[in-house]
Each structure stands twice: as C-alpha cells, then as structure tokens.
Write a protein that holds these residues in place. Structure first.
Motif, PDB file in Angstrom:
ATOM      1  N   ASP A 251       0.873  -0.891   0.032  1.00 43.35           N
ATOM      2  CA  ASP A 251       0.203   0.029  -0.264  1.00 43.35           C
ATOM      3  C   ASP A 251       1.102   1.501  -0.326  1.00 43.35           C
ATOM      4  OD1 ASP A 251      -2.344  -2.092   0.314  1.00 43.35           O
ATOM      5  OD2 ASP A 251      -2.371  -1.053   2.228  1.00 43.35           O
ATOM      6  N   PRO A 252       0.679   2.002  -1.366  1.00 46.33           N
ATOM      7  CA  PRO A 252       1.766   3.713  -1.504  1.00 46.33           C
ATOM      8  C   PRO A 252       1.008   4.570   0.111  1.00 46.33           C
ATOM      9  CG  PRO A 252       0.446   3.282  -2.112  1.00 46.33           C
ATOM     10  CD  PRO A 252      -0.106   2.500  -2.275  1.00 46.33           C
ATOM     11  N   LEU A 253       2.293   5.433   0.529  1.00 42.53           N
ATOM     12  CA  LEU A 253       2.420   6.180   0.960  1.00 42.53           C
ATOM     13  C   LEU A 253       0.733   7.497   0.586  1.00 42.53           C
ATOM     14  CD1 LEU A 253       3.296   7.112   4.406  1.00 42.53           C
ATOM     15  CD2 LEU A 253       5.610   8.904   2.344  1.00 42.53           C
ATOM     16  N   VAL A 254      -0.039   7.497   1.860  1.00 43.39           N
ATOM     17  CA  VAL A 254      -0.785   8.096   1.965  1.00 43.39           C
ATOM     18  C   VAL A 254       0.286   9.783   2.368  1.00 43.39           C
ATOM     19  CG1 VAL A 254      -2.841  10.061   2.277  1.00 43.39           C
ATOM     20  CG2 VAL A 254      -2.620   7.435   1.609  1.00 43.39           C
TER      21      VAL A 254
ATOM     22  N   ALA B 274       2.423   6.682  10.068  1.00 42.32           N
ATOM     23  CA  ALA B 274       2.130   6.683   8.826  1.00 42.32           C
ATOM     24  C   ALA B 274       0.894   6.950   8.114  1.00 42.32           C
ATOM     25  CB  ALA B 274       3.297   6.741   7.837  1.00 42.32           C
ATOM     26  N   LEU B 275       0.415   6.996   7.349  1.00 40.86           N
ATOM     27  CA  LEU B 275      -0.744   6.390   6.565  1.00 40.86           C
ATOM     28  C   LEU B 275      -0.461   6.211   5.610  1.00 40.86           C
ATOM     29  CD1 LEU B 275      -4.057   5.837   6.758  1.00 40.86           C
ATOM     30  CD2 LEU B 275      -4.653   8.238   5.841  1.00 40.86           C
ATOM     31  N   TYR B 276      -1.110   4.686   5.407  1.00 37.64           N
ATOM     32  CA  TYR B 276      -1.391   4.375   3.467  1.00 37.64           C
ATOM     33  C   TYR B 276      -2.614   3.654   3.034  1.00 37.64           C
ATOM     34  CZ  TYR B 276       3.415   3.889   5.287  1.00 37.64           C
ATOM     35  OH  TYR B 276       5.160   3.597   5.343  1.00 37.64           O
ATOM     36  N   THR B 277      -2.462   3.844   1.901  1.00 38.75           N
ATOM     37  CA  THR B 277      -3.483   3.391   1.014  1.00 38.75           C
ATOM     38  C   THR B 277      -3.376   2.108   0.237  1.00 38.75           C
ATOM     39  OG1 THR B 277      -4.721   3.858  -0.664  1.00 38.75           O
ATOM     40  CG2 THR B 277      -3.382   4.805  -0.335  1.00 38.75           C
TER      41      THR B 277
ATOM     42  N   GLY C  54      -9.153   4.528  -3.323  1.00 40.93           N
ATOM     43  CA  GLY C  54      -9.894   5.710  -3.394  1.00 40.93           C
ATOM     44  C   GLY C  54     -11.153   6.449  -2.180  1.00 40.93           C
ATOM     45  N   LYS C  55     -10.842   4.832  -1.538  1.00 36.19           N
ATOM     46  CA  LYS C  55     -12.479   4.864  -0.709  1.00 36.19           C
ATOM     47  C   LYS C  55     -12.023   4.780   0.897  1.00 36.19           C
ATOM     48  CE  LYS C  55     -15.365   2.310  -4.076  1.00 36.19           C
ATOM     49  NZ  LYS C  55     -16.544   1.003  -4.553  1.00 36.19           N
ATOM     50  N   GLY C  56     -13.006   4.828   2.096  1.00 38.10           N
ATOM     51  CA  GLY C  56     -12.452   4.191   2.913  1.00 38.10           C
ATOM     52  C   GLY C  56     -11.656   5.853   4.102  1.00 38.10           C
ATOM     53  N   VAL C  57     -11.873   5.268   5.231  1.00 38.23           N
ATOM     54  CA  VAL C  57     -10.955   6.669   5.940  1.00 38.23           C
ATOM     55  C   VAL C  57      -9.846   7.399   5.293  1.00 38.23           C
ATOM     56  CG1 VAL C  57     -10.039   7.147   8.263  1.00 38.23           C
ATOM     57  CG2 VAL C  57     -11.928   5.728   8.039  1.00 38.23           C
ATOM     58  N   ALA C  58      -8.403   5.945   4.889  1.00 41.13           N
ATOM     59  CA  ALA C  58      -8.068   6.655   4.115  1.00 41.13           C
ATOM     60  C   ALA C  58      -6.857   7.264   2.829  1.00 41.13           C
ATOM     61  CB  ALA C  58      -6.819   4.909   4.095  1.00 41.13           C
ATOM     62  N   SER C  59      -9.012   7.058   2.422  1.00 37.95           N
ATOM     63  CA  SER C  59      -8.846   7.821   1.202  1.00 37.95           C
ATOM     64  C   SER C  59      -9.956   9.094   1.078  1.00 37.95           C
ATOM     65  CB  SER C  59      -9.243   7.108   0.211  1.00 37.95           C
ATOM     66  OG  SER C  59      -7.916   6.019  -0.208  1.00 37.95           O
TER      67      SER C  59
ATOM     68  N   GLY D 286      -9.531  21.920   8.526  1.00 41.78           N
ATOM     69  CA  GLY D 286      -9.081  21.007  10.006  1.00 41.78           C
ATOM     70  C   GLY D 286      -7.918  20.713  10.149  1.00 41.78           C
ATOM     71  N   LYS D 287      -7.036  20.404  10.911  1.00 36.03           N
ATOM     72  CA  LYS D 287      -5.719  20.485  11.722  1.00 36.03           C
ATOM     73  C   LYS D 287      -5.309  19.321  11.134  1.00 36.03           C
ATOM     74  CE  LYS D 287      -5.821  20.555  16.562  1.00 36.03           C
ATOM     75  NZ  LYS D 287      -5.280  19.935  18.037  1.00 36.03           N
ATOM     76  N   GLU D 288      -4.483  18.532  10.826  1.00 36.32           N
ATOM     77  CA  GLU D 288      -4.142  17.152  10.371  1.00 36.32           C
ATOM     78  C   GLU D 288      -4.352  16.331  11.560  1.00 36.32           C
ATOM     79  OE1 GLU D 288       0.112  15.497  10.271  1.00 36.32           O
ATOM     80  OE2 GLU D 288       0.543  16.967  10.758  1.00 36.32           O
ATOM     81  N   LEU D 289      -4.812  15.707  10.185  1.00 37.00           N
ATOM     82  CA  LEU D 289      -4.919  13.841  11.850  1.00 37.00           C
ATOM     83  C   LEU D 289      -3.989  13.611  11.900  1.00 37.00           C
ATOM     84  CD1 LEU D 289      -7.008  12.461   8.510  1.00 37.00           C
ATOM     85  CD2 LEU D 289      -8.129  13.017  10.755  1.00 37.00           C
ATOM     86  N   SER D 290      -4.331  13.025  13.586  1.00 42.10           N
ATOM     87  CA  SER D 290      -2.731  12.135  14.341  1.00 42.10           C
ATOM     88  C   SER D 290      -3.931  10.512  13.724  1.00 42.10           C
ATOM     89  CB  SER D 290      -3.854  13.012  15.632  1.00 42.10           C
ATOM     90  OG  SER D 290      -4.432  12.371  16.152  1.00 42.10           O
ATOM     91  N   TYR D 291      -2.756   9.996  14.556  1.00 45.44           N
ATOM     92  CA  TYR D 291      -3.319   8.874  14.372  1.00 45.44           C
ATOM     93  C   TYR D 291      -4.316   7.921  14.792  1.00 45.44           C
ATOM     94  CZ  TYR D 291      -1.391   3.301  14.748  1.00 45.44           C
ATOM     95  OH  TYR D 291      -2.020   2.170  15.291  1.00 45.44           O
ATOM     96  N   ASN D 292      -4.160   8.956  16.418  1.00 43.92           N
ATOM     97  CA  ASN D 292      -5.857   8.111  17.354  1.00 43.92           C
ATOM     98  C   ASN D 292      -6.679   8.756  16.409  1.00 43.92           C
ATOM     99  OD1 ASN D 292      -3.948   7.583  19.105  1.00 43.92           O
ATOM    100  ND2 ASN D 292      -3.527   8.958  20.241  1.00 43.92           N
ATOM    101  N   ASN D 293      -6.760   9.627  16.178  1.00 48.02           N
ATOM    102  CA  ASN D 293      -7.770  10.175  14.913  1.00 48.02           C
ATOM    103  C   ASN D 293      -8.400   9.372  14.130  1.00 48.02           C
ATOM    104  OD1 ASN D 293      -6.753  14.157  14.944  1.00 48.02           O
ATOM    105  ND2 ASN D 293      -8.046  13.100  16.432  1.00 48.02           N
ATOM    106  N   ILE D 294      -7.373   9.150  13.363  1.00 52.37           N
ATOM    107  CA  ILE D 294      -7.800   7.743  12.087  1.00 52.37           C
ATOM    108  C   ILE D 294      -8.016   6.468  12.552  1.00 52.37           C
ATOM    109  CG2 ILE D 294      -6.736   6.756  10.136  1.00 52.37           C
ATOM    110  CD1 ILE D 294      -4.648   9.106   9.913  1.00 52.37           C
ATOM    111  N   VAL D 295      -8.197   6.530  13.631  1.00 47.14           N
ATOM    112  CA  VAL D 295      -8.263   5.156  14.488  1.00 47.14           C
ATOM    113  C   VAL D 295     -10.139   5.265  15.219  1.00 47.14           C
ATOM    114  CG1 VAL D 295      -8.109   3.397  16.360  1.00 47.14           C
ATOM    115  CG2 VAL D 295      -6.050   4.358  14.505  1.00 47.14           C
ATOM    116  N   ASP D 296     -10.320   6.274  15.589  1.00 48.37           N
ATOM    117  CA  ASP D 296     -11.053   6.670  16.013  1.00 48.37           C
ATOM    118  C   ASP D 296     -12.278   7.141  14.936  1.00 48.37           C
ATOM    119  OD1 ASP D 296     -10.786   6.455  18.584  1.00 48.37           O
ATOM    120  OD2 ASP D 296     -10.531   8.713  19.416  1.00 48.37           O
ATOM    121  N   LEU D 297     -11.703   7.666  13.564  1.00 52.66           N
ATOM    122  CA  LEU D 297     -12.872   8.170  12.993  1.00 52.66           C
ATOM    123  C   LEU D 297     -13.195   6.536  11.898  1.00 52.66           C
ATOM    124  CD1 LEU D 297     -10.956  10.946  11.560  1.00 52.66           C
ATOM    125  CD2 LEU D 297     -13.337  10.760  11.617  1.00 52.66           C
ATOM    126  N   ASP D 298     -11.814   5.470  12.016  1.00 46.42           N
ATOM    127  CA  ASP D 298     -12.489   4.334  11.793  1.00 46.42           C
ATOM    128  C   ASP D 298     -13.057   3.347  12.519  1.00 46.42           C
ATOM    129  OD1 ASP D 298     -11.628   2.143   8.983  1.00 46.42           O
ATOM    130  OD2 ASP D 298     -11.190   1.390  11.117  1.00 46.42           O
TER     131      ASP D 298
END
Length: 529
Positions: A221-224, A238-241, A245-250, A256-268
């Motif tokens: 999975d390439p780096l986002v 880091a976040l990869y996709t 082109g779907k889902g939280v990763a894309s 808003g501010k830059e997404l954090s690791y914990n933000n992404i986990v919670d959003l998912d």
C-alpha cells in the motif's frame, strides 16, 4: 545549477490514465523533446495538436496481436537500457540504429478495476494484464542513471517545473526518486494480479471468485502521508492506502488540523459503526471516544440523531469523534458546533454546514466514500492474523426467544438496535439502550471490562439517562446468572445475548424469575481490538 543533470531529448508515452497528459506533453515539447507514443495515447496527443511519432516508426515493426505486442522490441528496450557512458553499449545501439529514449511515461492497465467488475469474464481479466507497460517501467527504472521513469500523473507538474528550471534536464535525485516509485508500482501491480488470480476458481467463462483465505498475503500500500506521531509522541507513524480511493484512508479532508494517528483510528471505528445503519431509513450518529462508542442514536434527521446520541453521555462526548451516515445539513452543524469535537466523518455536507463549521478552524471534517473491507489484518510478533470482517447482521426472524415472557414490539426494536451497537464495543461489552419516538438510543455502555458483570455494572454506572425499562445487549453469553441479574437490577426489562453457555438454563431461570424477556442470537461479536 546541479552538475548531475541529464537532458531529456526523446520521451515515450503510453498511458491508460490520461489525466494531465496533454499539459505535460506540451511541457515536454516546449523543450524540443520528441514524443513517441502508442495507440490511444498517440491519438489523444494528436487530437490536442501535438506532433507524435508512432512506436511502429521507431521500431520498424507494426503493432500486432490486438496490441499485445507493440513495445516489446529491442529498439524500445535497447533505447531505454543502454548505459550512455558505456562505449560498448553506445557502439551496439549505433550499430543497430537504436535511438536513445530518455524518458518513459507509463501507467498500467487498470487491472484491479477490471477484475472487481460484477460478472466480469475471465478472458477480460486476462486481457487487462499489462505486459509491455511493466517491462518498460522496469527497464527505465533499472537504468535510472540515464532515464527518467514517470508512473504517477501527480508527478507531471513537478517534473515540468524541474525541466523548465534546468533547460530540459532532470537531476539524479529526481530520477532516483522516480525509479523507486516505479518499482513499487510494478510490485503492487503484480501483487494485485497474483491475488486476483489466486481467488478465481475456474479460468473460463464468467470469473467465479472463491472466498477462501489467500495462500499469501500481499500488502503493498503506497504512502498517503506521514503523521506527526503515533499513539504517543515517541512513536513514528504514517498512513497508507490500498489504492481503492475509498474508506477513511482516502477520505477527503475538507478543513481542520492535520489528522493524528488516534484520530484516524477513531474515525475508522466511527464510520464502521455508523455504517451499520441504512441512511435511506434512518439518520444515525455515533460519538466515539478511544474507539468505543459513548453515545449512538438513530433519528428522523441528523439533528435529532445527534441530540439523542449526545444525551447518552455528554461528558465523554467532549473531544470525541463523530460518525454520521447522511449528509450533514446546516441545522445539524449549528448544534454540533456547540460541542468541542475533534473530527467528523460523513458522506457529504451542505454548503450551509460547511459555512457553519468554517468558524471552527481546528475541527477536522472528512468526506468519505464507503469502502468494502472484506478482511481484517492484525500484526502479531512474527506474522499476521487475518480474518473475515464481521459483517454478519441479524433480523427479528433470527432471534430465539428463550424466556416465558415474550419481548414487546418496542423491546424487540431496542434489542436489535443495542445488538448492532454492542458489536462495535470492546469486549467484554454490555450496551443498555431504549427505543423511543420511533428510534434507538444508547443509555449506558460498559466497554472492555475483564468481567462481564463488571461491564454490566460499569455501563449502568455511566448511565445519565434512566435505565428503567431499557434493554441490554451482551456481546457474548452470560457465563453465570449474576450478569443477567446485574442488568435486571439496573432496570433492563429485556436482554439479547448469543446463548451457548453450559449454564444457559440457570440464566434463563433467573430471567423468568424477574420477568425478563430474553432473546438468543446464536452468534457472538467479540471485539478484542
């Protein structure tokens, strides 16, 4: 000016994705770079008024076999692969009238897109396995010291700027970056082909995909983006996709501010839970804190669902993450904006909603395209655990009522609502819920406890709304009657649980004594992380 520059005099272009192609080709021509091209790419370039040399003119050999053979030729690969500073190489290409190719612009047949089409025929899948493209990519990447390989349309503007700054030349650093990217591209492409073919049962007629677990897991999975840090500041992240082109990763971050690791986990976690509810039937809002829901509700509108979700636990909701299954309108945004929220994920937002949220500059707004994630991967020391995603849902007809008292229609609806929520709560999990005004609402959630009784007690302790007349869902069976008795003492009048304990009879007896209605699902929803 850099001293490691190599001039680009001839470029071979052969692309499936023609995004940005014409502008980039014009940038090349502005530096007197000759364009050589194939098939549909040359047609697009000519239609744009550009002068293009056909690949058959370069090779002296026509395209053949329905385009299967066009770039697989010594005059292509010799032109790419010869080392410019090697006298023997130069003599060899001169002897065979092979012209140097200094840049290769290639993106590959959309294999995975074709393979994922409903009812796709096997022969169509096979025809979309690119041969010439990956061969040119690898040749150019191998000889990056002399040749630039361009595989990403997003690189076109940067390369055009560098060519302009260096009079039609590129630096060694750029060619090296492009080469690494190119090898990653072919690796991912081959992995996609191998994974798709491995899952096809029979190589004829319509492709029949088997749903067994793969023999080999290929994760390329390439780096986002790199993130400020991981779960904690001392961890890199880091976040990869997956490229869908779907889902939280894309998801598209609108503000808003830059997404954090914990933000992404919670959003998912947020999006996974809110997706349990059909947006055409109900608006649904969930509020997540540390991957667990602290409030969830359905409603006739997003505003109604949000108010009810917040009502369940407004203290925990502070600084939480929201998942919403419908377009967010201005009325809902006005109310949500009153609460400090870290991030929101939804399929869309009205202009009025965006205008209201714009005043909260740190609020991260994400617009998501739903993704189907069939499997879940978890890294363990020395390997990976892989399982099917938990997509199982139940309906009223699937329930087995095991008590003397039958649940009322309202209790049944509340039980099914609570069961959907409980599926997304860390085990051991107990969810108290109610069904009022035609919609479900959580009223207490006990998450991640070592004892099921403690989960029941904790959920009751956290409740702000009254539990009297509520229902309770348990993600796994009650091993003893004490869990059932705890939820009954808290005020629950009906219970939903998998059943299957050796002491089911004792638990059913305890429910009957208390006049509790209880339904068995026959399935459990452990969620360990």
């Amino acid at each position: 000016m850099p001293t490691d520059l190599k001039p680009i005099r001839r470029a071979l272009l052969s692309v499936t994705d023609k995004t940005g192609l014409i502008d980039f080709a014009r940038a090349l021509v502005s530096h007197n770079i000759e364009l050589v091209s194939t098939g549909g790419t040359s047609k697009a370039l000519r239609e744009a008024g550009l002068t293009v040399r056909d690949i058959s003119d370069l090779t002296g050999f026509p395209e053949m076999l329905d385009g299967r053979v066009k770039t697989l030729h010594p005059k292509v690969h010799g032109g790419i692969l010869h080392i410019r500073d090697n006298a023997e190489h130069v003599a060899a290409v001169n002897a065979h009238a092979i012209e140097p190719i200094d840049m290769v612009v290639v993106n590959l047949y959309a294999f995975e897109k074709t393979a994922s089409k409903p009812g796709v025929a096997f022969h169509e899948i096979v025809e979309n396995i690119d041969i010439g493209g990956p061969s040119m990519v690898r040749s150019a990447a191998k000889n990056f010291a002399d040749v630039a390989i361009v595989t990403a349309t997003s690189d076109y503007p940067l390369l055009a700027e560098e060519l302009a700054a260096n009079s039609g030349s590129l630096t060694h650093a750029t060619r090296w970056r492009l080469a690494k990217q190119a090898f990653a591209t072919t690796a991912a492409y081959d992995a996609g082909i191998a994974s798709a073919l491995e899952s096809i049962a029979e190589p004829s007629g319509p492709a029949v995909f088997v749903e067994s677990l793969p023999q080999t897991i290929r994760v390329i999975d390439p780096l986002v983006s790199t993130l400020r840090y991981g779960e904690n500041p001392h961890q890199k992240a880091a976040l990869y996709t997956d490229g869908s082109g779907k889902g939280v990763a894309s998801a598209l971050q609108l503000q808003g501010k830059e997404l954090s690791y914990n933000n992404i986990v919670d959003l998912d976690a947020c999006w996974e839970l809110v997706s349990e509810f059909d947006s055409t039937s109900d608006a649904a809002v969930v509020i997540i804190k540390h991957t667990n829901p602290c409030g969830a509700s359905t409603g006739a509108t997003v505003l109604e669902a949000y108010r009810r979700a917040l009502e369940a636990d407004p203290v925990s909701a502070f600084g939480g993450v929201l998942g919403i299954n419908r377009e967010v309108d201005g009325e809902a945004a006005e109310e949500i904006a009153k609460l400090f929220v870290e991030a929101i994920v939804a399929p869309s937002y009205t202009p009025e909603a965006l205008a209201r949220f714009a005043s909260k500059k740190n609020l991260r707004l994400l617009q998501i395209t739903p993704a189907d994630t069939p499997r879940v991967l978890k890294q363990v020391s020395g390997g990976l655990l892989v399982q099917d995603a938990d997509r199982l849902r139940i309906a009223e007809a699937d329930l087995k009522i095991v008590t003397e008292r039958q649940p009322t229609p309202e209790e049944l609806r509340a039980l099914l609502f609570a069961w959907r929520i409980c599926k997304h709560v860390k085990s051991n999990a107990i969810v108290y819920a109610r069904f009022s005004q035609g919609h479900g609402q959580t009223v207490g959630i006990g998450a991640g406890q070592m004892s099921r009784v403690d989960a029941a007690r904790f959920g009751a302790m956290k409740a702000i709304l009254s539990l009297t007349g509520s229902v309770a869902a348990s993600d796994a069976f009650f091993p003893f009657a004490d869990g059932l008795e705890t939820v009954a003492e808290a005020g629950a009048t009906a219970v939903i649980q998998p059943g299957g304990s050796v002491r089911d009879a004792e638990v059913i007896e305890a429910a009957n004594k208390r006049g509790i209605a209880m339904a068995f699902t026959g399935i459990r929803h452990f969620r360990h992380g």
